[in-house]
Design an enzyme around this catalytic site. Structure first.
Site: not given
Length: 670
Positions: A32, A34, A81, A112, A133, A289, A410, A425, A431
C-alpha cells in the site's frame, strides 16, 4: 517542497524499494505504501511532464511500438563459450590452461542461465542502451524493452563507477513467471510457450515494449564488457568484479562461488545439478571461468571464445520413442542429410518430432531401422539426435534405411568423396535445394550485400519461379517483385535499385558469394589477390590453387570440382553478362606490396571511401586487415566517431591516421 525536488526524491526512494524487492528479494515497504509513492510520482509527472527523469520507475511500462529493431555494433565482440560434457573433458580443459598460466589457476563458477545474452551500456551511471548478442559482433537494439525489466537499474548505485560501463548478462523468465504466462495464454485459448527460454527470447524481442513490460522478465549480470577509460581501477578477480556489479545495483546469481581446484569445481557442478529443479530459473550447466584477470589475459582467446572459460553442460535429457521414417534433406553445399521422423516426444523442455542421423556411417554405427524404438537425446539441450536403439523392441517388419543414389530434390547423382562421411548432391546451383541457400548466401551482407534481399524474399522468388540462379536476380523488374507477399511497388522499386547497386562489388566478395565449399571471406580474398582475374582463376588446376595462402588440398579439390561443373560455369558467365563487375586488380610486383606483413585496423565512419573497398585496397597492398587493435597492430585508420579502438591504439602507441591520410597512401601506391 518544489515539484522537481519531490520528483527526484520519489524517484530515488522508489528505485531503492525496487532494488530491495527485485534484486535482493527483500521487500522494504508494504504494498500500500509503495502504491502511494508510485501514484504520487505519476501525479507529479503528469502535471509536470518536462520534469520527468530518465531514471523514473514510471518509464518502465513501455512506449511506442517499433516497426523493426535497429542494429547495434558491440563495442567489443560478445563471444560464445566452448563446452565440456564430462569430468574427463573438464580435466583436459584444466590441463590445457594450467600449462599456459604462471601458476595453477583458480576458478569462479556460476550457473549457466538458459535465457538470452544481452549487453547493457551505462554512461555516467545512467542507463543508455541495450542490445542482444546477435552474431557476436552486431546485435539488435532492444533498449526500450530492457528498460522495462525491473531488476535492471536505470541509475547505478553509489558514485564509484566509470564514465562508460558495459554490463553483460542473461535475460531470463523465472519459472513462476513462465507458469503464470502460460496460465493466462491457456485461459485465452492462445498458443503456449514450450519453455522459459523461448518465452524470455520472445518477450524480449517484442516490437511493442508494453508487451515486454507485462512479461515479468528477470536479469542476472555475469561479466563486465567495455570500461572506459581503460585505466579505471577494477578488481583483479572475476568474482570480485561480480561483487562490484552487485554493489552497483545489478542482480548477480547467489550461486556464484570461487573454487580452488578441479575437485571443488566438480563438487560445485554436482551440487548445482542436484539442485537444478529447485532453482527459480532454468539452467543447462555451469560456467567455469579462470578467476584471475591476469591469468585470463595470459590465456587470451580463440576465434569465437575465451580460452579461460568453458561451459560444463549437464547430461542431455533422453527419452524413448518410435522411428516412423527417414527423410533426406539437401543443404546449400549439397550435403544430403538423413533426418529421422519420430513419434513426437517431449525431451528437454520441447516436443521433438525430428532428429538428425548425420550420415550413412552413423546409421550403420547405430544399426537403426525404420520401425525401431530409439533413444532420443537433445545434445547440449539443443540439437535432437538418436543415440541408440532398444534392440529387444524391434518389430518383425522393421525396414533398412536406404541412402539415395540420386538427389531427392533434383535427381542429380549423389557422390561420397573419399575420406568424407557426408554424401553430396552433384547438382550444384542446378539443384533447387542448393539454389535457395546459394542465392541467400550470394545476396548476403558479406557477399554482394543486396539490401532488402532477405531469406523470405529469396524463397518466394524461387517458389514463384521468378529466379533460378543468382544471375536471374539482375533480370528482376519491380512489377515482377510486386507478385511477392507484402511487396508493394515502392518496396519493389527499392529492391531493384539495391540489386543494381550490388552489381559493382569486389572480386573477393564475388568469389565468396559463389558459395564454393570451405571458401570463406579470407580464402576468397587470397584467391582474388593471387589470380587477379576470373579467367585466370577458372583456368587454374589443383596444383595452382595450392600455391595460394591458406588453400590446402581439400579446398583446392572443392575449387576444381566447382569450376569443372558446366552448370556452375554457366551461372558465373551469366552473372558477368548481367553486369556484375569489380575494380581491376592490377599485377603488383612482390617488392611493390608496400604493406606486406603489416596489420591494419579500420574504425569509425569513412565518408569518402566504402569500408569494404578500403579493406580490399589495403589487402591488395599486402596488409592484413584485422577487426581489433592489439600490440601487433601497425596502423589504425580512424574515421569519424571513432570509439574504443582509437583509445586503445593511443594507449598502446599504435600509429593512427585519418581517412585523408589513408586516401593519400592509397593514391601514392597506385
Amino acid at each position: 517542497m518544489h515539484a522537481i525536488e519531490e520528483i527526484k526524491q520519489l524517484t530515488e526512494t522508489i528505485n531503492e524499494h525496487n532494488h530491495s524487492y527485485y534484486v535482493e528479494d527483500s521487500p522494504s515497504v508494504p504494498d500500500a505504501e509503495y502504491d502511494r509513492l508510485i501514484n504520487r510520482l505519476k501525479q507529479l509527472e503528469g502535471e509536470n511532464p518536462h520534469l520527468c527523469l530518465p531514471t523514473s520507475p514510471t518509464q518502465r511500462v513501455g512506449g511506442m511500438a517499433l516497426a523493426k529493431f535497429d542494429q547495434i555494433t558491440h563495442l567489443k565482440p560478445m563471444l560464445s563459450l566452448d563446452n565440456v560434457f564430462s569430468e574427463e573433458e573438464f580435466e583436459a580443459f584444466y590441463k590445457r590452461i594450467s600449462d599456459k598460466t604462471s601458476e595453477a589457476p583458480t576458478f569462479c563458477c556460476e550457473p549457466k542461465l538458459d535465457g538470452l545474452a544481452v549487453s547493457i551500456l551505462y554512461r555516467d551511471g545512467v542507463y543508455e542502451r541495450a542490445a542482444t548478442r546477435g552474431d557476436g559482433t552486431t546485435g539488435e537494439d532492444i533498449s526500450e524493452n530492457v528498460r522495462t525489466i525491473l531488476s535492471i537499474p536505470l541509475k547505478l548505485r553509489g558514485d564509484n563507477f566509470p564514465p562508460l560501463l558495459e554490463v553483460r548478462g542473461e535475460v531470463i523468465m523465472p519459472k513462476k513467471a513462465f507458469d503464470a504466462l502460460n496460465d493466462r495464454a491457456r485461459a485465452k485459448g492462445e498458443k503456449l510457450f514450450v519453455n522459459p527460454r523461448n518465452a524470455a527470447a520472445g518477450s524480449l524481442r517484442q516490437l511493442d515494449s508494453k508487451i515486454t513490460a507485462s512479461r515479468a522478465l528477470g536479469f542476472y549480470a555475469y561479466a563486465l564488457g567495455v570500461v572506459e577509460p581503460e585505466t579505471w581501477a577494477l578488481a583483479d578477480t572475476h568474482y570480485d568484479q561480480l561483487m562490484q556489479l552487485r554493489a552497483w545495483g545489478f542482480p548477480v546469481s547467489a550461486e556464484v562461488k570461487q573454487c580452488g581446484d578441479v575437485s571443488s569445481v566438480v563438487a560445485y557442478y554436482t551440487d548445482i545439478m542436484t539442485r537444478r529443479d529447485s532453482l527459480d530459473y532454468e539452467i543447462d550447466g555451469v560456467v567455469i571461468k579462470v578467476d584471475s584477470i591476469e591469468h585470463q589475459g595470459q590465456l587470451g582467446f580463440v576465434a569465437k571464445a575465451p580460452r579461460w572459460a568453458t561451459a560444463f553442460k549437464f547430461p542431455a535429457q533422453e527419452e524413448v520413442t518410435l522411428l516412423e521414417g527417414v527423410d533426406f534433406q539437401v543443404g546449400r553445399t549439397g550435403a544430403v542429410t538423413p533426418v529421422a521422423r519420430l513419434k513426437p516426444v517431449f525431451v528437454g523442455g520441447v516436443t521433438v518430432s525430428n532428429a538428425t542421423l548425420h550420415n550413412a556411417d552413423e546409421i550403420a554405427r547405430l544399426g537403426v531401422k525404420v520401425g525401431d524404438t530409439v533413444i532420443v537425446r537433445r545434445a547440449g539441450d539443443v540439437i535432437p539426435q538418436i543415440v541408440a536403439i532398444v534392440a529387444d523392441k524391434r518389430p518383425d517388419d522393421a525396414r533398412e534405411i536406404e541412402f539415395p543414389d540420386t538427389c531427392p530434390v533434383c535427381n542429380s547423382m549423389v557422390e561420397r568423396v573419399e575420406g568424407e562421411a557426408v554424401a553430396r548432391c552433384t547438382g550444384g546451383l542446378f539443384c533447387e535445394a542448393q539454389r535457395k541457400e546459394a542465392i541467400k548466401h550470394f545476396a548476403s551482407r558479406k557477399a554482394l550485400d543486396i539490401d532488402g534481399m532477405g531469406d523470405k524474399v529469396v524463397e518466394q522468388l524461387i517458389d514463384k519461379e521468378l529466379v533460378e540462379s543468382p544471375a536471374d536476380l539482375f533480370k528482376l523488374t519491380a512489377s515482377a517483385i510486386t507478385m511477392l507477399d507484402r511487396m508493394g511497388m515502392k518496396s519493389a522499386t527499392n529492391l531493384v535499385a539495391a540489386i543494381e547497386v550490388a552489381k559493382t562489388t569486389t572480386f573477393s566478395r564475388f568469389l565468396y558469394g559463389l558459395g564454393i565449399r570451405e571458401v570463406g571471406e579470407a580464402t576468397a580474398a587470397n584467391l582474388a589477390n593471387y589470380f587477379k582475374t576470373l579467367d585466370k582463376l577458372k583456368a587454374a588446376d589443383a596444383e595452382s590453387f595450392i600455391k595460394v595462402d591458406d588453400v590446402g588440398t581439400i579446398v583446392a579439390q572443392h575449387l576444381t570440382h566447382f569450376f569443372a561443373q558446366p552448370h556452375n560455369l554457366e551461372v558465373v558467365d551469366k552473372l558477368i553478362e548481367a553486369g556484375v563487375n569489380w575494380p581491376e586488380i592490377e599485377e603488383v610486383a612482390e617488392e611493390s606490396l608496400s604493406l606486406k606483413g603489416q596489420t591494419w585496423v579500420l574504425t569509425g565512419t569513412l565518408t569518402q571511401l566504402n569500408r569494404n573497398d578500403a579493406k580490399a585496397r589495403l589487402q591488395a597492398l599486402g596488409a592484413k586487415v584485422a577487426g581489433s587493435v592489439s600490440k601487433n597492430t601497425d596502423c589504425l585508420v580512424a574515421g569519424e566517431a571513432a570509439g574504443s579502438k582509437l583509445t586503445k591504439a593511443q594507449d598502446l602507441g599504435v600509429k593512427v591516421i585519418d581517412e585523408e591520410a589513408l586516401l593519400q597512401l592509397l593514391s601514392d601506391s597506385e
